[in-house]
Design a protein around this motif. Structure first.
Motif, PDB file in Angstrom:
ATOM      1  N   GLU A 142       0.845  -1.195   0.000  1.00 13.93           N
ATOM      2  CA  GLU A 142       0.000   0.000   0.000  1.00 13.93           C
ATOM      3  C   GLU A 142       0.882   1.246   0.000  1.00 13.93           C
ATOM      4  O   GLU A 142       1.789   1.378   0.811  1.00 13.93           O
ATOM      5  CB  GLU A 142      -0.895   0.012   1.241  1.00 13.93           C
ATOM      6  N   SER A 143       0.619   2.170  -0.887  1.00 14.02           N
ATOM      7  CA  SER A 143       1.451   3.370  -0.994  1.00 14.02           C
ATOM      8  C   SER A 143       1.136   4.351   0.128  1.00 14.02           C
ATOM      9  O   SER A 143       0.073   4.285   0.762  1.00 14.02           O
ATOM     10  CB  SER A 143       1.218   4.055  -2.342  1.00 14.02           C
ATOM     11  N   PHE A 144       2.049   5.274   0.334  1.00 12.62           N
ATOM     12  CA  PHE A 144       1.837   6.327   1.320  1.00 12.62           C
ATOM     13  C   PHE A 144       0.599   7.144   0.972  1.00 12.62           C
ATOM     14  O   PHE A 144      -0.221   7.465   1.842  1.00 12.62           O
ATOM     15  CB  PHE A 144       3.077   7.221   1.391  1.00 12.62           C
ATOM     16  N   ALA A 145       0.440   7.462  -0.307  1.00 16.75           N
ATOM     17  CA  ALA A 145      -0.718   8.261  -0.736  1.00 16.75           C
ATOM     18  C   ALA A 145      -2.023   7.508  -0.498  1.00 16.75           C
ATOM     19  O   ALA A 145      -3.018   8.095  -0.051  1.00 16.75           O
ATOM     20  CB  ALA A 145      -0.582   8.632  -2.208  1.00 16.75           C
ATOM     21  N   ASP A 146      -2.038   6.209  -0.789  1.00 17.85           N
ATOM     22  CA  ASP A 146      -3.259   5.430  -0.558  1.00 17.85           C
ATOM     23  C   ASP A 146      -3.565   5.349   0.932  1.00 17.85           C
ATOM     24  O   ASP A 146      -4.730   5.399   1.347  1.00 17.85           O
ATOM     25  CB  ASP A 146      -3.113   4.024  -1.134  1.00 17.85           C
ATOM     26  N   TRP A 147      -2.519   5.195   1.741  1.00 17.33           N
ATOM     27  CA  TRP A 147      -2.717   5.175   3.196  1.00 17.33           C
ATOM     28  C   TRP A 147      -3.314   6.492   3.670  1.00 17.33           C
ATOM     29  O   TRP A 147      -4.259   6.501   4.472  1.00 17.33           O
ATOM     30  CB  TRP A 147      -1.392   4.918   3.904  1.00 17.33           C
ATOM     31  N   GLN A 148      -2.787   7.608   3.183  1.00 14.61           N
ATOM     32  CA  GLN A 148      -3.344   8.908   3.564  1.00 14.61           C
ATOM     33  C   GLN A 148      -4.825   8.988   3.220  1.00 14.61           C
ATOM     34  O   GLN A 148      -5.617   9.561   3.975  1.00 14.61           O
ATOM     35  CB  GLN A 148      -2.607  10.037   2.844  1.00 14.61           C
ATOM     36  N   GLY A 149      -5.187   8.393   2.083  1.00  7.92           N
ATOM     37  CA  GLY A 149      -6.570   8.456   1.644  1.00  7.92           C
ATOM     38  C   GLY A 149      -7.525   7.712   2.554  1.00  7.92           C
ATOM     39  O   GLY A 149      -8.718   8.046   2.606  1.00  7.92           O
ATOM     40  N   ARG A 150      -7.042   6.702   3.267  1.00  9.20           N
ATOM     41  CA  ARG A 150      -7.935   5.930   4.152  1.00  9.20           C
ATOM     42  C   ARG A 150      -7.735   6.290   5.617  1.00  9.20           C
ATOM     43  O   ARG A 150      -8.386   5.712   6.487  1.00  9.20           O
ATOM     44  CB  ARG A 150      -7.704   4.434   3.952  1.00  9.20           C
ATOM     45  N   THR A 151      -6.853   7.229   5.905  1.00  4.15           N
ATOM     46  CA  THR A 151      -6.526   7.568   7.288  1.00  4.15           C
ATOM     47  C   THR A 151      -7.214   8.860   7.692  1.00  4.15           C
ATOM     48  O   THR A 151      -7.251   9.820   6.915  1.00  4.15           O
ATOM     49  CB  THR A 151      -5.002   7.729   7.458  1.00  4.15           C
ATOM     50  N   LEU A 152      -7.734   8.869   8.893  1.00  5.19           N
ATOM     51  CA  LEU A 152      -8.418  10.056   9.395  1.00  5.19           C
ATOM     52  C   LEU A 152      -7.539  10.742  10.445  1.00  5.19           C
ATOM     53  O   LEU A 152      -7.836  10.715  11.642  1.00  5.19           O
ATOM     54  CB  LEU A 152      -9.778   9.678   9.975  1.00  5.19           C
ATOM     55  N   SER A 153      -6.444  11.319   9.993  1.00  5.26           N
ATOM     56  CA  SER A 153      -5.590  12.060  10.921  1.00  5.26           C
ATOM     57  C   SER A 153      -6.344  13.283  11.423  1.00  5.26           C
ATOM     58  O   SER A 153      -6.922  14.036  10.636  1.00  5.26           O
ATOM     59  CB  SER A 153      -4.302  12.507  10.230  1.00  5.26           C
TER      60      SER A 153
END
Length: 223
Positions: A142-153
């Motif tokens: 999983e790419s960093f960008a894809d992770w950002q897309g599913r993460t609710l920071s």
């Protein structure tokens, strides 16, 4: 955006009250404050917090068996290589360094996860809950960008993080005074120090006695 830092004297009083509740030594009255009255405080940009957390996550995966080539490739494809420090790069590429020290970064990652609002508490008596599911699935590439897309920071209020830093500053002093049988829970001074490292790096103070924010390896934990 910088906001007024909370009253450092009130924060310190709350920190000392928490130490007393935990039954650990309390620093002397001369123990320095982390910031001064009138200072401003902010967090580093969310993207910087996320990038640093993702790098720590990868270092932990590398420590527990991720191949060097896969780790290097993921960093490069995620454009995170510029944020990797020299000691980290030496470990990732050639396992140069102390494995136990890099494994302890789990606690630093817990600190950043708390700052980012991804975990609810930093309990000075307990190790963090499993963090793997909160970060990129490296087994599935999983790419960093894809992770950002599913993460609710949802980064916490800078004043709240500053207060947590003051507490961990005091806890760091206290835990170094304790023997293994005197600890209030399951974690030791090394774990507290790692959490403090993350908080020190995440918080930026603005005032006459503060310089510009430094790099990850420049965090001073000597006092």
């Amino acid at each position: 955006m910088p906001v007024p830092a909370p009253d450092p004297f009130a924060v310190r009083a709350a920190s000392l009250e928490e130490l007393a509740r935990l039954g650990v030594p309390v620093p002397p009255e001369t123990f320095p404050l982390v910031w001064d009255p009138g200072d401003m405080v902010e967090l580093r940009p969310t993207i910087d917090l996320e990038r640093r957390a993702a790098i720590l996550h990868l270092i932990l995966e590398r420590t527990f068996g991720m191949p060097a080539e896969a780790a290097e490739s993921w960093l490069e494809r995620s454009d995170l290589t510029p944020d990797v420090t020299e000691p980290e790069w030496a470990w990732i590429t050639a396992e140069i360094g102390d494995r136990r020290s890099f494994a302890l970064h789990l606690e630093a990652l817990a600190g950043l996860s708390w700052v980012l609002g991804m975990i609810r508490v930093l309990d000075p008596r307990e190790p963090p809950v499993s963090l793997v599911h909160l970060y990129p699935d490296l087994l599935e590439d999983e790419s960093f960008a894809d992770w950002q897309g599913r993460t609710l920071s949802a980064p916490r209020d800078p004043g709240v993080v500053a207060a947590a830093l003051d507490l961990h500053y005091c806890l760091d002093w206290a835990f170094l005074k304790l023997g293994p049988d005197e600890l209030p829970g399951m974690i030791d001074a090394n774990s507290i120090g790692q959490r403090r490292w993350a908080l020190e790096w995440a918080v930026v103070f603005i005032g006459p006695h503060h310089g510009p924010p430094g790099g990850w390896e420049e965090v001073d934990l000597s006092t």
